[in-house]
Design an enzyme around this catalytic site. Structure first.
Site, PDB file in Angstrom:
ATOM      1  N   ASP A  80       0.838  -1.358  -0.022  1.00  0.00           N
ATOM      2  CA  ASP A  80       0.520   0.263   0.026  1.00  0.00           C
ATOM      3  C   ASP A  80       0.799   1.266  -0.394  1.00  0.00           C
ATOM      4  OD1 ASP A  80       0.013  -1.006   2.186  1.00  0.00           O
ATOM      5  OD2 ASP A  80      -0.750   0.713   3.676  1.00  0.00           O
ATOM      6  N   GLU A 139      -0.745  -1.602   4.823  1.00  0.00           N
ATOM      7  CA  GLU A 139       0.386  -1.722   6.409  1.00  0.00           C
ATOM      8  C   GLU A 139       0.116  -0.643   7.201  1.00  0.00           C
ATOM      9  OE1 GLU A 139       3.532  -0.916   8.346  1.00  0.00           O
ATOM     10  OE2 GLU A 139       3.235   0.192   7.012  1.00  0.00           O
ATOM     11  N   GLU A 140       0.260   0.813   6.522  1.00  0.00           N
ATOM     12  CA  GLU A 140      -0.174   2.009   6.458  1.00  0.00           C
ATOM     13  C   GLU A 140      -0.876   2.186   7.821  1.00  0.00           C
ATOM     14  OE1 GLU A 140       2.695   3.390   6.619  1.00  0.00           O
ATOM     15  OE2 GLU A 140       3.045   3.322   4.995  1.00  0.00           O
ATOM     16  N   HIS A 363       7.433   8.977   4.690  1.00  0.00           N
ATOM     17  CA  HIS A 363       6.736   9.906   4.101  1.00  0.00           C
ATOM     18  C   HIS A 363       6.381  10.724   3.692  1.00  0.00           C
ATOM     19  CE1 HIS A 363       3.841   6.675   7.717  1.00  0.00           C
ATOM     20  NE2 HIS A 363       5.274   6.067   6.490  1.00  0.00           N
TER      21      HIS A 363
END
Length: 391
Positions: A80, A139-140, A363
């Site tokens: 993702d 996962e995020e 990020h």
């Protein structure tokens, strides 16, 4: 310890590896929306003749069965992207999706595991056991691994290994230390309710802004004064929404934040103390409060035997100089849910290169990787699986 054919194959597939990563990078999909990515992975596996099944709603579980009976080792890659705007507009493979970007390296993880699968499939008759491939969504948001486990990802698995590209480490350095690697990550939302009114008459009100501010100023003493200094922990307030107008006393304040630590007893203590602080501060000012507390990922604790096997494989495959001792991070990783089902470890592969501008934090909108690290990651996946099954 290592298989020379795997090294040769991954070197041979290196251009394809870069191409796969760039295609995935240009077409990012956020958590639980990885439908195109899932189809992409399935088609690639189908072309290799590797059997697979889709998980719901997204994700893939595949297996390469060796020519000889043995144990099962799982290799995991997350797929993702993030709701982050790509700032690297000059890249030929920049994100095509506005407001979405692979700002954490999951595109690299997926590409590396696909090429590792291709190389392992080339020598499958020599494998003693089975390699399970986990292409994980979400996962995020710390939900994907748990859902994959529910859908049978770890049934019959004896050991699991994962990799994360790491921009804070020099390119091609490898770190896999026994013990804590990534922290447990929880988040909270607190709503303080006071009594609004005119800013000229504060004595008739209960100011939610004051209540919330008192909480923010005091909550750090949970860490500084109630936790053993040798048990690392972080409490962060990242968002505060309070007030409607410059001359109006705020009736409601909403605070959101996160908690990070390595040990279960520390995690439990902070949660208990957080409730105590919220209730006590609200009562002190005559306000009321509600708290929503969500448990996210658990701490990633590398199994000692598995971590040392990673180090042995890395040293033999890339030389002793490739080994790196990265400190544990307070970042979260839902790989921890797999480690609740089987022993294993989680390695970091460096991709930070100042000459290529790839040292940006994960990020961040300018995050990118040194693509030289892709071959290292793909080979580490494959060689670990080979080494584990040989043991």
């Amino acid at each position: 310890m290592i298989h020379p054919k795997l090294k040769e194959a991954i070197q041979k597939y290196s251009e394809e590896l870069t191409s796969l990563r760039r295609q995935l990078h240009s077409e990012p999909e956020v958590a639980w929306e990885e439908f195109k990515t899932t189809t992409f992975v399935c088609q690639y596996l189908e072309n290799l003749g590797i059997p697979y099944r889709r998980t719901v709603p997204t994700g893939v579980i595949a297996e390469i069965k060796g020519g000889h009976a043995g144990k099962t080792v799982a290799l995991r890659a997350d797929m993702d992207a993030l709701p982050v705007e790509e700032l690297n507009k000059d890249l030929v493979y920049a994100s095509k999706e506005e407001g979405k970007m692979h700002a954490c390296g999951h595109d690299a993880h997926t590409a590396m595991l696909l090429i590792a699968a291709k190389a392992l499939n080339d020598i499958k008759e020599e494998l003693t056991g089975t390699v399970r491939l986990l292409f994980q969504p979400a996962e995020e948001v710390a939900q994907g691994a748990k859902e994959m486990v529910k859908q049978g990802a770890m049934q019959g698995v004896d050991n699991i290994f994962g990799i994360h590209i790491w921009s804070q480490m020099p390119t091609n350095k490898i770190s896999c230390q026994p013990g804590p690697s990534f922290a447990a990550g929880d988040w909270f939302k607190i709503t303080f309710k006071g009594k609004g009114g005119h800013g000229a008459m504060p004595h008739t009100c209960i100011d939610a802004a004051v209540v919330a501010s008192a909480f923010v100023m005091n909550v750090q003493t949970i860490v500084s004064r109630t936790i053993d200094a040798q048990s690392p922990a972080v409490v962060t307030v990242g968002k505060m929404d309070v007030g409607t107008r410059f001359n109006v006393i705020a009736e409601t304040a909403v605070i959101e934040g996160t908690i990070r630590c390595f040990y279960p007893e520390t995690r439990e203590h902070i949660e208990t103390q957080l409730h105590h602080y919220v209730e006590s501060i609200a009562q002190m000012y005559g306000a009321t409060a509600t708290i929503e507390y969500t448990h996210g990922s658990q701490a990633v604790i590398n199994d000692e035997w598995s971590a040392k096997l990673v180090q042995q494989v890395a040293a033999e495959a890339f030389g002793e100089e490739a080994l790196y001792a990265e400190k544990p991070t307070m970042g979260g990783e839902d790989f921890s849910f797999y480690l609740s089902e089987a022993s294993g470890s989680f390695a970091l592969v460096g991709s930070g290169n100042p000459e290529k501008d790839t040292e940006w934090a994960h990020h961040h909108g300018k995050f990118n990787i040194d693509e030289d690290a892709l071959v290292t990651g793909a080979e580490l996946y494959a060689q670990y699986a080979w080494a584990y099954l040989k043991h």
